[in-house]
Design a protein around this motif. Structure first.
Motif, PDB file in Angstrom:
ATOM      1  N   HIS A  60      71.151 -26.495  17.695  1.00 29.13           N
ATOM      2  CA  HIS A  60      70.546 -27.779  17.693  1.00 29.13           C
ATOM      3  C   HIS A  60      69.463 -27.873  16.429  1.00 29.13           C
ATOM      4  N   HIS A  61      68.603 -26.955  16.439  1.00 27.00           N
ATOM      5  CA  HIS A  61      67.500 -26.987  15.374  1.00 27.00           C
ATOM      6  C   HIS A  61      66.817 -25.837  15.169  1.00 27.00           C
ATOM      7  N   ILE A  62      66.086 -25.688  13.870  1.00 27.55           N
ATOM      8  CA  ILE A  62      65.292 -24.452  13.495  1.00 27.55           C
ATOM      9  C   ILE A  62      63.971 -25.301  13.517  1.00 27.55           C
ATOM     10  N   MET A  63      62.874 -24.801  13.729  1.00 25.37           N
ATOM     11  CA  MET A  63      61.591 -25.046  13.519  1.00 25.37           C
ATOM     12  C   MET A  63      60.767 -24.203  12.573  1.00 25.37           C
ATOM     13  N   VAL A  64      60.425 -24.942  11.630  1.00 27.25           N
ATOM     14  CA  VAL A  64      59.187 -24.214  10.867  1.00 27.25           C
ATOM     15  C   VAL A  64      57.780 -24.785  11.185  1.00 27.25           C
ATOM     16  N   PHE A 111      58.146 -33.776  13.551  1.00 27.12           N
ATOM     17  CA  PHE A 111      59.394 -34.713  13.757  1.00 27.12           C
ATOM     18  C   PHE A 111      60.632 -33.738  13.269  1.00 27.12           C
ATOM     19  N   TYR A 112      61.798 -34.564  13.614  1.00 27.58           N
ATOM     20  CA  TYR A 112      62.877 -33.826  13.272  1.00 27.58           C
ATOM     21  C   TYR A 112      63.751 -34.582  12.363  1.00 27.58           C
ATOM     22  N   VAL A 113      64.076 -33.495  11.216  1.00 36.29           N
ATOM     23  CA  VAL A 113      64.791 -34.302  10.234  1.00 36.29           C
ATOM     24  C   VAL A 113      66.250 -33.732  10.352  1.00 36.29           C
ATOM     25  N   HIS A 153      54.777 -20.011  20.890  1.00 39.88           N
ATOM     26  CA  HIS A 153      55.048 -20.402  22.249  1.00 39.88           C
ATOM     27  C   HIS A 153      56.648 -20.006  22.578  1.00 39.88           C
ATOM     28  N   HIS A 154      57.579 -20.516  21.578  1.00 39.36           N
ATOM     29  CA  HIS A 154      58.882 -20.174  21.912  1.00 39.36           C
ATOM     30  C   HIS A 154      59.433 -19.875  20.418  1.00 39.36           C
ATOM     31  N   THR A 155      60.411 -18.643  20.459  1.00 39.23           N
ATOM     32  CA  THR A 155      60.952 -18.331  19.267  1.00 39.23           C
ATOM     33  C   THR A 155      62.383 -18.495  19.728  1.00 39.23           C
ATOM     34  N   ILE A 183      66.032 -30.156  11.475  1.00 42.21           N
ATOM     35  CA  ILE A 183      64.799 -29.142  11.242  1.00 42.21           C
ATOM     36  C   ILE A 183      63.560 -29.692  11.785  1.00 42.21           C
ATOM     37  N   GLU A 184      63.174 -29.129  12.789  1.00 42.14           N
ATOM     38  CA  GLU A 184      61.654 -29.413  13.441  1.00 42.14           C
ATOM     39  C   GLU A 184      60.842 -29.187  12.627  1.00 42.14           C
ATOM     40  N   TYR A 185      59.995 -30.093  12.095  1.00 36.43           N
ATOM     41  CA  TYR A 185      58.756 -29.887  11.269  1.00 36.43           C
ATOM     42  C   TYR A 185      57.687 -30.057  11.615  1.00 36.43           C
ATOM     43  N   GLY A 242      59.904 -18.862  12.882  1.00 31.64           N
ATOM     44  CA  GLY A 242      59.779 -19.885  13.490  1.00 31.64           C
ATOM     45  C   GLY A 242      60.575 -20.156  14.745  1.00 31.64           C
ATOM     46  N   HIS A 243      61.261 -21.056  15.153  1.00 38.11           N
ATOM     47  CA  HIS A 243      62.321 -20.975  16.323  1.00 38.11           C
ATOM     48  C   HIS A 243      63.580 -21.458  16.196  1.00 38.11           C
ATOM     49  N   VAL A 244      64.435 -21.132  17.071  1.00 39.21           N
ATOM     50  CA  VAL A 244      65.561 -21.661  16.928  1.00 39.21           C
ATOM     51  C   VAL A 244      66.097 -22.200  18.435  1.00 39.21           C
ATOM     52  N   VAL A 245      66.783 -23.278  18.276  1.00 40.06           N
ATOM     53  CA  VAL A 245      67.393 -23.962  19.818  1.00 40.06           C
ATOM     54  C   VAL A 245      68.769 -23.918  19.710  1.00 40.06           C
ATOM     55  N   LEU A 246      69.334 -23.301  20.532  1.00 34.14           N
ATOM     56  CA  LEU A 246      70.794 -23.228  20.722  1.00 34.14           C
ATOM     57  C   LEU A 246      71.438 -23.843  21.988  1.00 34.14           C
TER      58      LEU A 246
HETATM   59 FE   LIG Z   1      61.572 -27.013  18.538  1.00 36.90          FE
END
Ligand SMILES: [Fe+2]
Length: 304
Positions: A206-210, A247-249, A191-193, A257-259, A147-151
């Motif tokens: 900040h978050h991990i997206m799956v 959404f972000y939980v 688009h972004h990892t 987690i961005e889902y 997925g992606h990570v945002v730091l």
């Molecule tokens: Fe994201």
């Protein structure tokens, strides 16, 4: 250097055990067998590669390390040579560390913000093994990684130089968000990892997206959060840059987690970097979760 995907993420959290239910029952992740894992850890995955996300009990909510995939042994050696030429100190993973990470070889280094990263090749795949933790259609990972990570980093210029020039992450675009510059990078069609945002004196996850395979998967998770009283950090919305519907939980470990579903992909051929003034076309309004709890103070240029 040619990183091909985000392979795994390792986290430390006092509430690691909560992931035993949050991971499979809310997010639909599978619980992985983890014969070489640390005690008091929860090992999860969103595809046939076990243990992509491991949360180990520890005193702080923090990102322990991220694992970045390269194509093979030669590419790993070339990457080590590039890192060392750039003055980055690289440690080779022991046989035991490689076994625990379920990879053939790994090396470890730190970035200017103090995050620990691993480069690896040869991750374990168990074909046709993925069983989601609840009924859903699965996750988008083929050729796109976990997925992606945002730091959050203390110094944008130092991070940008390291990720772009040293590690070879390609810039997708940028968003000016509430006075903060956020830079998005790709290493494959996702688009972004990786994305980075600068907050002086702070660093953290900040978050991990799956990314799910269907829109309904997102809707069902949204219902489950409401049913269980799990606070959202951001409401449903659609992002401007990757057009992700998400959404972000707030996870049990402070970060989000961005889902999401439905992101557009990047084709390097003819890709042009743009910038945007908003992260979302609609939605992604603040939810009722408390402020994020996965950031830590760090000595930056302004704090000495
Ligand atoms: Fe994201």
């Amino acid at each position: 250097m040619k990183i091909t995907s985000l392979g795994y993420v390792r986290l430390e959290s006092p509430d690691a055990k909560e992931w035993q239910t949050f991971g499979p029952e809310v997010l639909g992740l599978a619980v992985s067998d983890d014969p070489h894992g640390a005690p008091n850890s929860v090992s999860l995955t969103n595809d046939d590669r076990p243990g992509r996300l491991v949360i180990t009990e520890g005193p702080h909510n923090r990102l322990d390390r991220t694992g970045w995939e390269v194509a093979g042994a030669e590419e790993l050696e070339a990457a080590v040579a590039e890192l060392e030429a750039a003055g980055v100190s690289v440690t080779r993973g022991t046989a035991e560390q490689c076994r625990a990470a379920r990879v053939r070889a790994l090396v470890r280094f730190s970035d200017p913000a103090g995050f620990t990263h691993e480069l690896f090749y040869g991750q374990l795949v168990v074909p046709a093994s993925f069983r989601p933790g609840r009924a859903m259609s699965g996750f988008v990972t083929d050729g796109q990684g976990l997925g992606h990570v945002v730091l959050v980093v203390p110094d944008m210029d130092a991070a940008l130089d390291f990720y772009h020039r040293t590690l070879g992450f390609k810039i997708s675009d940028e968003i000016d968000m509430f006075g903060n510059r956020v830079v998005f990078f790709h290493v494959n069609p996702r688009h972004h990892t990786l994305a980075i945002m600068a907050v002086p004196g702070m660093r953290g996850l900040h978050h991990i997206m799956v990314q799910t395979a269907s829109l309904d998967d997102v809707g069902i998770a949204h219902d489950l959060c409401a049913d269980r009283g799990i606070p959202l950090a951001m409401t449903l919305g659609r992002h401007t840059n990757d057009r992700m519907f998400s959404f972000y939980v707030r996870s049990p470990s402070g970060f989000e987690i961005e889902y999401g579903w439905g992101a557009e992909t990047v084709d390097d051929d003819g890709w042009v970097v743009t910038h945007m003034q908003s992260a979302s076309i609609w939605g992604h309004r603040p939810g009722d979760a408390p402020p994020p709890g996965c950031l830590e103070p760090v000595a930056g240029p302004e704090t000495g």
